[in-house]
Motif scaffolding. Structure first.
Motif, PDB file in Angstrom:
ATOM      1  N   GLU A 104      46.380  34.114  50.987  1.00 52.76           N
ATOM      2  CA  GLU A 104      46.602  35.139  52.022  1.00 52.76           C
ATOM      3  C   GLU A 104      46.066  34.764  53.396  1.00 52.76           C
ATOM      4  O   GLU A 104      46.715  35.033  54.410  1.00 52.76           O
TER       5      GLU A 104
ATOM      6  N   THR B 136      44.259  31.624  36.301  1.00 55.86           N
ATOM      7  CA  THR B 136      45.624  31.222  36.679  1.00 55.86           C
ATOM      8  C   THR B 136      46.326  30.440  35.563  1.00 55.86           C
ATOM      9  O   THR B 136      47.419  30.831  35.109  1.00 55.86           O
TER      10      THR B 136
ATOM     11  N   GLN C  67      50.493  30.767  48.528  1.00 61.23           N
ATOM     12  CA  GLN C  67      50.172  32.145  48.149  1.00 61.23           C
ATOM     13  C   GLN C  67      48.829  32.598  48.723  1.00 61.23           C
ATOM     14  O   GLN C  67      48.452  33.758  48.585  1.00 61.23           O
TER      15      GLN C  67
ATOM     16  N   ASP D 266      46.339  41.343  40.392  1.00 63.77           N
ATOM     17  CA  ASP D 266      45.275  41.061  41.354  1.00 63.77           C
ATOM     18  C   ASP D 266      43.913  41.525  40.857  1.00 63.77           C
ATOM     19  O   ASP D 266      42.877  41.021  41.320  1.00 63.77           O
ATOM     20  N   ASP D 267      43.921  42.474  39.923  1.00 65.09           N
ATOM     21  CA  ASP D 267      42.644  42.992  39.408  1.00 65.09           C
ATOM     22  C   ASP D 267      41.786  41.884  38.810  1.00 65.09           C
ATOM     23  O   ASP D 267      40.558  41.907  38.900  1.00 65.09           O
TER      24      ASP D 267
ATOM     25  N   LYS E  68      52.912  35.359  41.019  1.00 65.31           N
ATOM     26  CA  LYS E  68      53.085  36.741  41.455  1.00 65.31           C
ATOM     27  C   LYS E  68      52.948  37.732  40.305  1.00 65.31           C
ATOM     28  O   LYS E  68      52.722  38.929  40.518  1.00 65.31           O
TER      29      LYS E  68
ATOM     30  N   TYR F 275      41.580  38.705  39.712  1.00 65.65           N
ATOM     31  CA  TYR F 275      40.905  37.941  40.761  1.00 65.65           C
ATOM     32  C   TYR F 275      39.813  38.766  41.433  1.00 65.65           C
ATOM     33  O   TYR F 275      38.756  38.253  41.823  1.00 65.65           O
ATOM     34  N   GLU F 276      40.076  40.065  41.595  1.00 65.64           N
ATOM     35  CA  GLU F 276      39.059  40.930  42.202  1.00 65.64           C
ATOM     36  C   GLU F 276      37.817  41.010  41.311  1.00 65.64           C
ATOM     37  O   GLU F 276      36.681  40.952  41.789  1.00 65.64           O
TER      38      GLU F 276
END
Length: 518
Positions: free
Chosen positions: A315, A424, A313, A403-404, A399, A406-407
């Motif tokens: 990127e 996670t 996963q 994502d917020d 999935k 991690y940001e």
């Protein structure tokens, strides 16, 4: 209106007719099973057929039509085998006690011995589809005995013989044809006019025989199961069925005559599991190893699967799809093929793993004879087979993480390790727990891996049952029930019942955990 009602009535009659035909076929099958002594199966089919007919025909059973097929499968393949297994656990059913008492008594009554009387040479004649024997006394003379016609059969046959001076009209068979039919000849019991019984004693002769046992018709005996007792015609000694051991025994109880018969032994098999040192010790060791094996398998597959899922996963990693495909390949290959390949790789003398270790470090580990190494090998192979499943699960769960999160953690300067433990894992652990419990239950009963990889080896010392250090409970049970070391189905069923209770407890925990997480 009347036309629709008539159509509905004709449809109902058609359904009843189809159900009646099916019931007749099933009833015929029930009759055959009952005739062969399969009472449990006959009763099962009869009950299921009756309930099924009621569900289809009765208006009150309409709502059950949609669930009856599933209930049928559950009753046939889960409930009935479970009840049957528990029932066997309370018996001495084994390779030494396969038959019923009535069948064993019939076998004893059919036993014969040679009396040392006159013997007869014979010729076998074929008359159409049947055969006939001509018996000639060693004393000579024109007279001889002819038997009645008989056919080839694997069942015992009693034939009357009569004195004659004629030769059968059929063709005499050569010795090679007689040899082909010796199994039929060996089951013949020929009775001469004076009552002498003859049996085949060689490929060319029949000799005088007599029954070893006769029923004990006395009513004043003082021993158990008097109506089933037998008297030895040679010694006049009485033998009777001992309901404690499952054997016919003499009056003193010092000699047992096989074969044994099946009896109910109560809790004896369960008591053996927990008190017999030769079973208790191996059972507890195998139980401990089973729990450790299942727990380590789940832990290792989860850790590796999660790491691989995070990796594919990631990127910046190019060609994620290719890596994902390659990592899932072990899951696509049939497990038994992978296991057999690993068995070859770990071979001590010719395996590639030992060849590599020998080249690098000068060692050749004994993977199949050393207990610790054998267990390590089992866990390594099972981890290889199981991590793709965990990776697929983790990919789907990863999935679903926004994502917020991690940001935000990146803005706060969190490291990848902190992301793993604080974002996670907390986000995926709840939906993973029921799946981990299910994976634990699967590995708890992973018979295929043990049977194909080590067969339980290395074996445990001082065990009275076949037990290996890499055996898990289900493989241990399988070896007791179907191994070459005297199949003890009663003991195996008792252990299987204990395993069922354990797995049932695991399933109950699974349900509780799932309900709590919801």
């Amino acid at each position: 209106m009347s036309t629709a009602r008539a159509t509905s009535s004709s449809g109902a009659y058609l359904v009843i007719a189809i159900v009646a035909v099916i019931d007749l076929v099933l009833l015929y099958g029930v009759t055959l099973m009952y005739a062969q002594g399969e009472l449990a199966f006959a009763m099962l089919v009869l009950v299921l057929a009756a309930v099924g007919s009621w569900v289809v025909i009765s208006s009150k059973g309409y709502n059950y039509r949609y669930v009856y097929p599933s209930l049928l499968g559950v009753i046939t393949f889960i409930v009935f085998p479970l009840i049957y297994t528990v029932n066997v656990a309370f018996t001495n059913y084994s390779s030494n006690h396969l038959l019923s008492l009535e069948r064993v008594r019939a076998i004893h009554l059919a036993k014969t011995y040679r009396t040392g009387g006159e013997s007869f040479s014979f010729k076998m004649y074929q008359e159409g589809p049947s055969f006939r024997l001509m018996l000639t006394s060693a004393a000579g003379g024109e007279a001889h005995y002819l038997t009645g016609p008989f056919t080839e059969s694997d069942q015992p046959q009693e034939l009357k013989a009569f004195e004659s001076i004629h030769v059968p009209t059929g063709a005499a068979l050569p010795i090679r044809e007689v040899i082909k039919k010796r199994s039929t000849l060996q089951k013949l019991d020929i009775v001469l006019p004076d009552g002498t019984e003859l049996a085949m004693t060689s490929l060319r002769k029949f000799g005088a025989i007599a029954r070893v046992y006769r029923p004990d018709d006395h009513t004043d005996r003082q021993y158990p199961q008097q109506n089933l007792a037998l008297i030895d015609n040679r010694t006049e000694e009485i033998i009777y069925p001992d309901m404690a051991t499952g054997y016919y025994t003499n009056e003193a109880g010092t000699e047992q005559m096989g074969p044994g018969f099946t009896i109910y032994t109560g809790w004896a098999n369960f008591v053996r599991v927990f008190t017999d040192p030769g079973i208790q010790g191996p059972f507890l060791k195998i139980f401990s190893w089973t729990v450790i094996f299942a727990a380590l398998s789940v832990a290792f597959t989860l850790v590796i699967g999660l790491l691989m899922a995070c990796l594919v996963q990631w990127e910046p990693l190019k060609g994620n799809g290719v890596y994902r495909l390659l990592l899932i390949l072990p899951y696509a290959v049939p497990a038994f093929i992978s296991i057999l390949i690993f068995r070859g790789l770990f071979n001590q003398n010719f395996g590639e793993i030992n060849l590599l270790l020998d080249m690098l470090f000068g060692i050749k580990p004994e993977w199949f004879s050393n207990e610790l190494l054998a267990k390590s090998m089992v866990i390594i192979v099972n981890t290889w087979l199981g991590y793709p499943y965990m990776m697929i699960l983790c990919i789907g769960l990863l999935k679903s993480i926004p994502d917020d999160l991690y940001e935000a953690s990146a803005i706060d300067g969190a490291s990848p390790v902190q992301n793993l433990f604080y974002i996670t894992i907390p986000m995926i652990i709840k939906p993973l727990i029921p799946l981990l419990i299910a994976s634990f239950a699967f590995n708890f009963n992973n018979l295929v891996l043990i049977a194909l990889l080590t067969s339980g080896a290395p074996d445990m010392l001082h065990a009275t049952t076949p037990a290996g250090t890499t055996d898990i409970l289900v493989s241990y049970t399988f070896r007791i029930a179907f191994g070459s070391y005297g199949q003890d189905y009663g003991l195996a069923s008792a252990i299987a019942t204990v395993i069922f209770l354990m797995v049932g407890f695991i399933a109950w925990v699974n349900l509780k955990a799932t309900r709590r997480l919801q």
